[in-house]
Design a protein around this motif. Structure first.
Motif, PDB file in Angstrom:
ATOM      1  N   GLN A 109       0.806  -1.220   0.000  1.00 31.74           N
ATOM      2  CA  GLN A 109       0.000   0.000   0.000  1.00 31.74           C
ATOM      3  C   GLN A 109       0.842   1.275   0.000  1.00 31.74           C
ATOM      4  N   VAL A 110       2.160   1.142  -0.005  1.00 25.85           N
ATOM      5  CA  VAL A 110       3.040   2.305   0.105  1.00 25.85           C
ATOM      6  C   VAL A 110       3.802   2.493  -1.207  1.00 25.85           C
ATOM      7  N   ASP A 148      -5.840   3.626   7.480  1.00 25.50           N
ATOM      8  CA  ASP A 148      -5.703   2.453   6.629  1.00 25.50           C
ATOM      9  C   ASP A 148      -6.151   1.212   7.385  1.00 25.50           C
ATOM     10  N   VAL A 181       0.930   0.358   7.879  1.00 27.30           N
ATOM     11  CA  VAL A 181       1.235   1.219   6.735  1.00 27.30           C
ATOM     12  C   VAL A 181       2.047   2.439   7.169  1.00 27.30           C
ATOM     13  N   VAL A 238       5.790   1.831   7.578  1.00 28.95           N
ATOM     14  CA  VAL A 238       6.460   1.651   6.290  1.00 28.95           C
ATOM     15  C   VAL A 238       6.689   3.008   5.632  1.00 28.95           C
ATOM     16  N   ARG A 239       5.678   3.871   5.654  1.00 28.36           N
ATOM     17  CA  ARG A 239       5.832   5.209   5.073  1.00 28.36           C
ATOM     18  C   ARG A 239       6.936   5.984   5.782  1.00 28.36           C
ATOM     19  N   ASP A 244      10.411   7.416   4.146  1.00 32.94           N
ATOM     20  CA  ASP A 244      10.823   8.815   4.305  1.00 32.94           C
ATOM     21  C   ASP A 244      12.223   8.902   4.923  1.00 32.94           C
TER      22      ASP A 244
END
Length: 318
Positions: free
Chosen positions: A22-23, A275, A280, A283-284, A288
């Motif tokens: 999803q990322v 989400d 999620v 992971v984001r 970054d």
């Protein structure tokens, strides 16, 4: 594109792979296990093209840009060191390591080599925690914080049957405090900083570690009580009490429904959009970080939480 190599084939690794999908800018390229057949079976299940037999094989793979460590807690420190020495960024499942001193050493090693090291503490990057922080302004001076994570584990049945299981095995760094207690402790640190002191009681089970426990943390002007369990369930929410109102939190690991009740007023509900997969956010954040985001505060929060765990583990089981 950051191509992850996953170490570990448990359900948390499967959930992580779902979050990666999803990322943007992330994917899973390989799965590592000491058992080649297990690695291939798990890789097929999550749609990963490659496998590796053992960590060294994974770190040497040309299509691995970062690793996600979901191995037993006791293995994390050595695996972090190996990955960092290979120049591979690391996202390590909570608890990142077993002690604050181990974390400090790992962070120093990663910084010395210019490698990203981040704990996969999903609560820290969940929109629910940001919503809790925003709601604190409606409560007036905070006087009491009560955070809990209590969920009976199916693995406890193994213990009751006289069998050892990793998540509750002290030799593997298992136990309810390290598995579930770290969630409310980390949320506490993120919301209010480091307490002046912490005191607690952990109740032992047959596996040799804690099955549940409670802690009191002292702050200037208020007290926080933290509760965790892997051998009982609860229907109670977490709560933050202020002089001008209270805040109920449905689940401190992933807050989705908050209820603010002003003093003498009518409760109102805050629904947190998020989400479906609560991993999620971590992971984001890692993506970054690899792109250059400053994670000093993240690493300090992990260090502070592990320091609290150290203090609670310092007392014998009840």
């Amino acid at each position: 594109m950051i191509r992850f190599g996953i170490v570990g084939t448990s359900s948390i690794s499967e959930r992580f792979a779902g979050a990666v999908r999803q990322v943007a800018g992330a994917g899973v390229s390989r799965v590592s296990s000491r058992d080649a057949e297990r690695a291939r079976s798990f890789a097929d299940r999550i749609g990963a093209p490659g496998v590796a037999v053992g960590l060294d094989d994974l770190l040497a793979a040309p299509d691995v840009d970062a690793v996600y460590l979901a191995s037993p807690n006791s293995a994390h420190a050595a695996q972090i060191a190996s990955a960092v020495d290979a120049g591979i960024p690391v996202l390590v499942e909570k608890p990142a390591v077993l002690t604050a001193a181990e974390w400090d050493a790992a962070v120093a090693r990663a910084r010395d080599r210019g490698v990203v090291l981040l704990e996969a503490m999903r609560t820290a990057y969940d929109p629910g925690l940001a919503a809790v922080r925003a709601a604190l302004g409606d409560l007036g001076p905070v006087r009491r914080v009560s955070l809990r994570y209590e969920k009976r584990s199916a693995r406890y049945d193994e213990v009751l049957a006289g069998r050892q299981t990793n998540i509750l095995d002290p030799e593997m760094g298992g136990g309810a405090l390290r598995d579930l207690g770290v969630y409310p402790l980390h949320a506490l640190v993120r919301l209010f900083g480091e307490p002046r002191a912490v005191h607690g009681v952990r109740v032992g089970i047959a596996s040799g570690t804690d099955g549940l426990g409670s802690a009191l943390a002292a702050y200037d002007g208020f007290v926080a009580d933290i509760t965790w369990s892997k051998i009982t369930d609860t229907s109670l929410p977490s709560e933050i009490q202020g002089e001008e109102g209270s805040l109920l939190i449905d689940a401190i690991d992933a807050p989705r429904r908050l209820v603010v009740t002003p003093r003498g007023g009518v409760p109102h509900v805050i629904t947190v959009p998020a989400d479906d997969n609560p991993m999620v956010g971590e992971v984001r954040r890692f993506v970054d970080a690899v792109a250059g985001a400053d994670i000093d505060e993240d690493q300090r929060a992990t260090a502070t939480t592990l320091g609290l765990v150290d203090a609670l583990l310092d007392r014998p089981l009840a």
